[in-house]
Design a protein around this motif. Structure first.
Motif, PDB file in Angstrom:
ATOM      1  N   HIS A 194       5.631  -0.610  -5.110  1.00 22.51           N
ATOM      2  CA  HIS A 194       4.235  -0.818  -4.730  1.00 22.51           C
ATOM      3  C   HIS A 194       3.661  -2.069  -5.356  1.00 22.51           C
ATOM      4  O   HIS A 194       2.454  -2.206  -5.482  1.00 22.51           O
ATOM      5  N   GLU A 229       2.035   8.979  -4.081  1.00 20.99           N
ATOM      6  CA  GLU A 229       3.124   8.003  -3.922  1.00 20.99           C
ATOM      7  C   GLU A 229       2.881   6.725  -4.731  1.00 20.99           C
ATOM      8  O   GLU A 229       3.830   6.026  -5.102  1.00 20.99           O
ATOM      9  N   LEU A 253       0.823  -1.215   0.000  1.00 21.97           N
ATOM     10  CA  LEU A 253       0.000   0.000   0.000  1.00 21.97           C
ATOM     11  C   LEU A 253       0.852   1.257   0.000  1.00 21.97           C
ATOM     12  O   LEU A 253       1.935   1.285   0.594  1.00 21.97           O
ATOM     13  N   ALA A 254       0.365   2.275  -0.656  1.00 19.22           N
ATOM     14  CA  ALA A 254       1.004   3.596  -0.626  1.00 19.22           C
ATOM     15  C   ALA A 254       0.295   4.452   0.417  1.00 19.22           C
ATOM     16  O   ALA A 254      -0.890   4.259   0.697  1.00 19.22           O
ATOM     17  N   ASP A 255       1.033   5.408   0.973  1.00 21.00           N
ATOM     18  CA  ASP A 255       0.424   6.305   1.964  1.00 21.00           C
ATOM     19  C   ASP A 255      -0.464   7.356   1.302  1.00 21.00           C
ATOM     20  O   ASP A 255      -1.452   7.795   1.884  1.00 21.00           O
ATOM     21  N   THR A 256      -0.084   7.755   0.106  1.00 20.25           N
ATOM     22  CA  THR A 256      -0.841   8.800  -0.577  1.00 20.25           C
ATOM     23  C   THR A 256      -1.041   8.395  -2.034  1.00 20.25           C
ATOM     24  O   THR A 256      -0.291   7.567  -2.577  1.00 20.25           O
ATOM     25  N   LYS A 309      11.883   1.539  -2.954  1.00 23.39           N
ATOM     26  CA  LYS A 309      10.571   1.049  -2.528  1.00 23.39           C
ATOM     27  C   LYS A 309       9.756   0.669  -3.759  1.00 23.39           C
ATOM     28  O   LYS A 309       9.982   1.207  -4.839  1.00 23.39           O
TER      29      LYS A 309
END
Ligand SMILES: *Cc1c(COP(=O)(O)O)cnc(C)c1O
Length: 381
Positions: free
Chosen positions: A47, A37, A31-34, A45
């Motif tokens: 996703h 991202e 999962l991405a935070d935003t 990193k």
């Protein structure tokens, strides 16, 4: 730091967990935070799990460091570590030159798959060296080497062949499984892509199948792109196992090599043996290249048997109790097979089946010699 010391330090996790080994992270979703991202992952990193998580990254980092590579493609088997780089560099109308001693399944891929995509294949005598110039033209896209060949142990002059390949812009790919990327550094010798079966010495325990292809610069970018575009993925568990094997690679290979040389010397004095084919022996035709390019030997070598017929060789093998009869060398256990060499007779092939290949493991060499004595006793007339 000496190479053995570096082997204990490379590919360790970054960040403050204190663990010396990476976590096995199983996951497809990351999962991405935003929302921003999702499409702009920070360096290091991802996703999507297919790109690999910490165990795969740690293994890639470690193997890149050993070979001085910019990228390490991880593939589901050693064979796919050979086929992926080939597919990454050939295109319709091209030619591939391959050493005639290459691993059988690689040969099958070259002769049966690539021609369907409009690529011509030519096998050359493995000891051709800079004589390969006579086969070169601008259509040659790749030169595929396996040094030494894993059945007949011809060494190839990688610097000489690479120099000729460079003149026409061909990419040199080596199958470096014999040396595990450890005893020889194909990228330093001029090869563009160094591929190996991690299944063998790096895994070291006969419990995984995995491959790696390593490269620098442009070749690294291309390899990375093809690895992703083909959907190559290896499990975090297998990557973790390979990294674990890597920690003990040097001691295992040293031990196997010492035992193998002792056994090869013993075999060379047996009346049943016509020749011992081992690149670290001074009677090997490519011993000078071995001394120039390798820091040591592995535990793999072959012999040819006198007055061979297939029945006799099978009786010899069947009498062995410690040696297992099996193909995937590089594990802790010793193996023997009888084999027909793949290469053409006019390229130096011995009689079909007269060849017996040994992969020496971690047993006491004297026990292995006693086992071979039983084998010879079984075929005594
Ligand atoms: C075993 C081997 C391979 C293939 O490795 P797998 O993991 O079994 O697919 C390729 N090249 C050589 C020289 C090998 O010995």
């Amino acid at each position: 730091m000496k190479p053995e010391t570096r082997l204990t330090r490379i590919g360790r996790p970054h960040g403050g967990t204190g663990l010396v080994n990476p976590a096995v992270e199983r996951g497809s979703t990351v999962l991405a935070d935003t929302a921003h991202e999702l499409y702009n992952a920070p360096p290091g990193k991802t996703h999507y799990g297919r790109m690999g998580l910490s165990a795969q990254s740690a293994l890639r980092d470690a193997l890149c460091e050993i070979s001085g590579a910019d990228w390490c493609a991880l593939t589901p088997s050693g064979l796919s570590a050979m086929t992926l780089p080939l597919l990454a560099v050939v295109s319709n109308g091209g030619r591939v030159l391959a050493a005639d001693c290459v691993y059988g399944p690689t040969r099958k891929f070259l002769t049966e798959v690539l021609p369907r995509y409009g690529v011509e294949i030519e096998f050359f005598p493995p000891r051709l060296g800079s004589g390969i110039a006579s086969l070169m033209d601008e259509r040659v896209q790749a030169v595929f080497l396996e040094s030494p060949g894993s059945l007949t142990f011809e060494l190839q002059d990688i610097p000489a062949v690479s120099a000729e390949a460079r003149k026409v812009g061909a990419v040199v790919i080596t199958d470096d499984t014999y040396s595990a990327g450890w005893l020889m550094k194909p990228l330093d010798l001029g090869a563009d892509i160094a591929a190996q079966a991690l299944t063998k010495y790096v895994g070291g325990h006969s419990d995984i199948l995995l491959g790696a292809a390593l490269a620098r610069g442009n070749a690294a970018e291309r390899l990375k792109d093809y690895e992703r575009t083909f959907g190559c993925h290896v499990s975090p568990d297998d990557a973790w196992m390979a990294l674990r094997g890597l920690r003990t690679l040097a001691v295992r290979m040293t031990r196997s090599a010492e035992s193998a040389l002792k056994i090869a010397d013993w075999l060379s004095k047996r009346p049943e043996v016509t020749s011992v084919i081992h690149p670290a022996r001074t009677d090997h035709p490519d011993h000078a290249i071995f001394q120039r390019d390798f820091s040591g030997a592995s535990g793999l070598f072959a012999v040819t048997l006198r007055d061979f017929n297939r029945q006799r060789t099978e009786a010899f093998l069947d009498a062995l109790q410690i040696f297992g009869l099996g193909f995937s060398w590089g594990g802790y256990e010793s193996l023997a097979i009888h084999c027909g060499p793949q290469l053409r007779r006019d390229h130096g092939a011995p009689d079909d089946g007269a060849l017996v290949r040994f992969g020496i493991g971690l047993e006491d060499p004297d026990d292995l010699i006693a086992d071979l004595e039983k084998g010879f006793a079984a075929i005594a007339v």
